[in-house]
Design an enzyme around this catalytic site. Structure first.
Site, mmCIF file in Angstrom:
data_model
loop_
_atom_site.group_PDB
_atom_site.id
_atom_site.type_symbol
_atom_site.label_atom_id
_atom_site.label_comp_id
_atom_site.label_asym_id
_atom_site.label_seq_id
_atom_site.Cartn_x
_atom_site.Cartn_y
_atom_site.Cartn_z
ATOM 1 N N PHE A 16 81.675 -19.838 60.325
ATOM 2 C CA PHE A 16 79.934 -19.544 60.367
ATOM 3 C C PHE A 16 79.388 -19.934 61.396
ATOM 4 C CE2 PHE A 16 77.025 -20.231 55.998
ATOM 5 C CZ PHE A 16 78.119 -19.964 55.042
ATOM 6 N N LEU A 17 80.314 -19.139 62.875
ATOM 7 C CA LEU A 17 80.457 -19.271 64.191
ATOM 8 C C LEU A 17 79.665 -17.673 64.625
ATOM 9 C CD1 LEU A 17 80.349 -21.470 66.348
ATOM 10 C CD2 LEU A 17 82.696 -20.326 66.239
ATOM 11 N N GLY B 276 69.244 -17.642 56.445
ATOM 12 C CA GLY B 276 68.231 -17.566 55.447
ATOM 13 C C GLY B 276 68.566 -17.316 53.990
ATOM 14 N N CYS C 206 68.390 -21.806 50.244
ATOM 15 C CA CYS C 206 68.673 -22.144 50.692
ATOM 16 C C CYS C 206 68.762 -23.202 51.794
ATOM 17 C CB CYS C 206 70.366 -22.890 50.156
ATOM 18 S SG CYS C 206 70.452 -22.210 48.356
HETATM 19 C C1 UDX Z 1 74.633 -21.374 51.274
HETATM 20 C C2 UDX Z 1 75.738 -22.429 51.228
HETATM 21 O O1 UDX Z 1 77.017 -22.004 52.129
HETATM 22 C C3 UDX Z 1 75.767 -22.904 50.060
HETATM 23 O O2 UDX Z 1 77.563 -23.799 50.170
HETATM 24 C C4 UDX Z 1 75.247 -23.115 48.711
HETATM 25 O O3 UDX Z 1 75.699 -23.913 48.536
HETATM 26 C C5 UDX Z 1 73.906 -22.401 49.248
HETATM 27 O O4 UDX Z 1 73.264 -22.514 50.434
HETATM 28 P P1 UDX Z 1 74.393 -18.622 50.374
HETATM 29 O O5 UDX Z 1 72.457 -19.170 50.805
HETATM 30 O O6 UDX Z 1 74.204 -17.656 49.882
HETATM 31 O O7 UDX Z 1 74.601 -20.936 50.512
HETATM 32 O O8 UDX Z 1 74.502 -18.277 51.791
HETATM 33 P P2 UDX Z 1 75.608 -18.423 53.250
HETATM 34 O O9 UDX Z 1 76.272 -17.596 53.050
HETATM 35 O O10 UDX Z 1 75.634 -19.514 53.330
HETATM 36 O O11 UDX Z 1 74.804 -17.532 54.665
HETATM 37 C C6 UDX Z 1 73.683 -18.502 54.166
HETATM 38 C C7 UDX Z 1 72.739 -17.585 56.057
HETATM 39 O O12 UDX Z 1 73.924 -17.552 57.022
HETATM 40 C C8 UDX Z 1 72.850 -16.096 56.168
HETATM 41 O O13 UDX Z 1 71.409 -15.345 56.232
HETATM 42 C C9 UDX Z 1 74.200 -15.222 56.831
HETATM 43 O O14 UDX Z 1 73.374 -14.368 56.994
HETATM 44 C C10 UDX Z 1 73.855 -16.310 58.060
HETATM 45 N N1 UDX Z 1 75.201 -16.929 58.132
HETATM 46 C C11 UDX Z 1 76.408 -17.357 57.742
HETATM 47 C C12 UDX Z 1 75.198 -16.177 59.947
HETATM 48 O O15 UDX Z 1 74.119 -15.990 59.977
HETATM 49 N N2 UDX Z 1 76.304 -16.884 60.480
HETATM 50 C C13 UDX Z 1 77.564 -17.271 59.811
HETATM 51 O O16 UDX Z 1 78.634 -17.462 60.777
HETATM 52 C C14 UDX Z 1 77.375 -16.672 58.972
#
Ligand code: UDX
Length: 456
Positions: A251-252, A259, A262
């Site tokens: 997540f970095l 988006g 959630c």
């Molecule tokens: C998220 C949470 O991870 C999950 O635990 C919760 O229950 C619901 O919301 P989700 O919405 O399926 O899950 O997606 P996730 O994989 O978390 O990604 C969220 C967004 O962050 C995506 O748009 C993704 O592209 C973005 N992202 C993720 C980044 O821009 N950078 C990152 O390093 C990781």
């Protein structure tokens, strides 16, 4: 057990629970969803879930209905998995579906049972609903309520349900805890960590976790803005930060930001709720997290405009991706589609291609043009912009794509492409927070496993 709401969360939960051996009745007010699921079709894209649905239906342990009467008679425990979208014209969560699901069940349940909320809700909701169901149920306080937040990620829904990082049980009695332990026994027996909590803590875990993840993403994207002003490279920075165990690299990933259904609405609803509770200051930073994230979209449009020579009017742009992330067809609050929309508003001639989300994207934005393949999308493009990092786009050959486009110019909105390969193939490559030229400070690993900065 019953599972009320057969959207992303509910369908996955119902299917996985049946696979684990429970007798499950899935309930939805939408007869089309019920029919689709009962006939073995998952109404959304989720890798691995259709196979699990087949397995569950063949076991005879999974059925679907639209009837709350049937649900109330069937279940000992009832999981409520309905949506809590952002309320129209507000940052608050819209709780009408949750309230209605609990009320419809409570009115009908006439023997001791447990209602378990899984939906993401503002803190204090479970306590309020407890009072409501006690008032509505023929058995009064014998009908108990618990909260079991769900952390599943789209694209990994099956894995996150069957092998979660942790389970959280928010309970008000030992009986409720025992029911939840029984409902998750195969997962607990596999060694999954369990946190038993009060109702408010259980509600808070969910929004706090999503807020943390959103903050981490916006943190690195804020650093990308600093990088742009200094000539530093945010990808190098993220790599170097990620080696610190205390920070970690997950997540970095810098880029177009978060988006989906959630993260964006959860941080807004959390901030709204904290303000109501008089602790708005404690999470005021979430407003900044949201603003940084939204800026990623306009900054990506800026890069496309720059590559187009200063104006987007009439410029043919290939927008690769529409889903909010790869391995999903979900376009709710999708940064990708938002960028396509912004380009369109500046009168670019945008052609969108997503391997799975074209249909949903078309429903949301019928005015945009959609292509059926990557090749069709990039043909004749003056600028290509990568917006969702599908593997297919990562694997594309820059030479092959270069032969199709009108102009070798690419904006890598997800830092997913190999900049050196693209540049070697004659592409002008741009990405947020990365220098325009390839001559930059790069991170290399030494034999000693230490890291050092060198010039390349
Ligand atoms: C998220 C949470 O991870 C999950 O635990 C919760 O229950 C619901 O919301 P989700 O919405 O399926 O899950 O997606 P996730 O994989 O978390 O990604 C969220 C967004 O962050 C995506 O748009 C993704 O592209 C973005 N992202 C993720 C980044 O821009 N950078 C990152 O390093 C990781």
């Amino acid at each position: 057990m019953t599972v009320i709401g057969t959207g992303y969360l509910g369908a996955t939960h119902a299917i996985c629970m049946a696979v684990l051996g429970y007798e499950v009745l899935g309930v939805d007010v939408d007869p089309r969803k019920v029919e689709a699921l009962a006939s073995g079709a998952v109404p959304f894209y989720e890798p691995g879930l259709p196979e699990k649905l087949t397995e569950a239906l063949e076991s005879g342990r999974l059925r679907f209905t639209t009837s709350f009467d049937e649900a109330a008679a069937f279940g000992d425990v009832h999981f409520v998995c309905v949506g809590t979208p952002q309320a129209p014209g507000s940052h608050a969560a819209d709780l009408r579906y949750v309230e209605s699901a609990f009320a419809e069940l409570a009115k009908r349940i006439d023997r001791k049972a447990l209602l378990i909320g899984k939906s993401t809700v503002p803190i204090g909701t479970a306590e309020r609903l407890t009072e409501m169901v006690h008032g509505l149920s023929p058995i009064g306080q014998e009908l108990e309520l618990a909260w079991n937040p769900e952390f599943l990620r789209e694209g990994f829904a099956v894995k996150d349900t069957l092998h979660p990082d942790r389970l959280v049980f928010g309970v008000a009695s030992a009986w409720a805890e025992a029911q939840l332990r029984a409902a998750f026994s195969p997962i607990l027996e596999a060694g999954t960590p369990l946190v038993v909590a009060d109702l408010a803590s259980a509600e808070l875990v969910k929004v706090a976790a999503n807020s943390f993840l959103a903050t981490k993403i916006s943190y690195i994207n804020a650093m990308a803005e600093v990088c742009e002003a200094t000539g530093a490279d945010v990808q190098v920075l993220a790599q170097a930060l990620g080696y610190d165990d205390r920070i970690g690299s997950r997540f970095l990933k810098p880029g177009l930001g978060f988006g989906g259904g959630c993260l964006p609405k959860d941080i807004r609803a959390f901030k709204h709720r904290a303000e109501e509770l008089g602790v708005g200051q404690a999470v005021a930073f979430l407003g900044e997290v949201d603003a940084i994230n939204t800026r990623r979209r306009t900054r990506t449009v800026d890069l496309v405009r720059e590559l187009a020579g200063g104006s987007l009017k009439g410029v043919r742009v290939a927008a690769l991706g529409a889903a909010f992330k790869p391995n999903s067809d979900d376009v709710r609050d999708a940064p990708a589609l938002d960028v396509a929309r912004l380009l369109y508003l500046e009168e670019a001639s945008v052609v969108v291609y997503d391997p799975e989300a074209n249909e949903n994207a078309h429903k949301a934005y019928p005015d945009l043009d959609y292509a059926d393949s990557l090749a069709e999308a990039v043909s004749g493009a003056q600028v290509v912009v990568l917006l969702t990092e599908w593997q297919q786009f990562r694997d594309a050959d820059p030479e092959h794509l270069g032969a199709l486009v009108a102009n070798r110019a690419v904006v890598d909105g997800r830092h997913a492409l190999d900049a050196d390969r693209y540049r070697a193939a004659g592409w002008e490559y741009r990405a947020l927070g990365r220098p325009t030229a390839s001559t930059t400070v790069r991170l290399v690993e030494h034999e000693s496993d230490s890291v050092a900065l060198t010039l390349s």
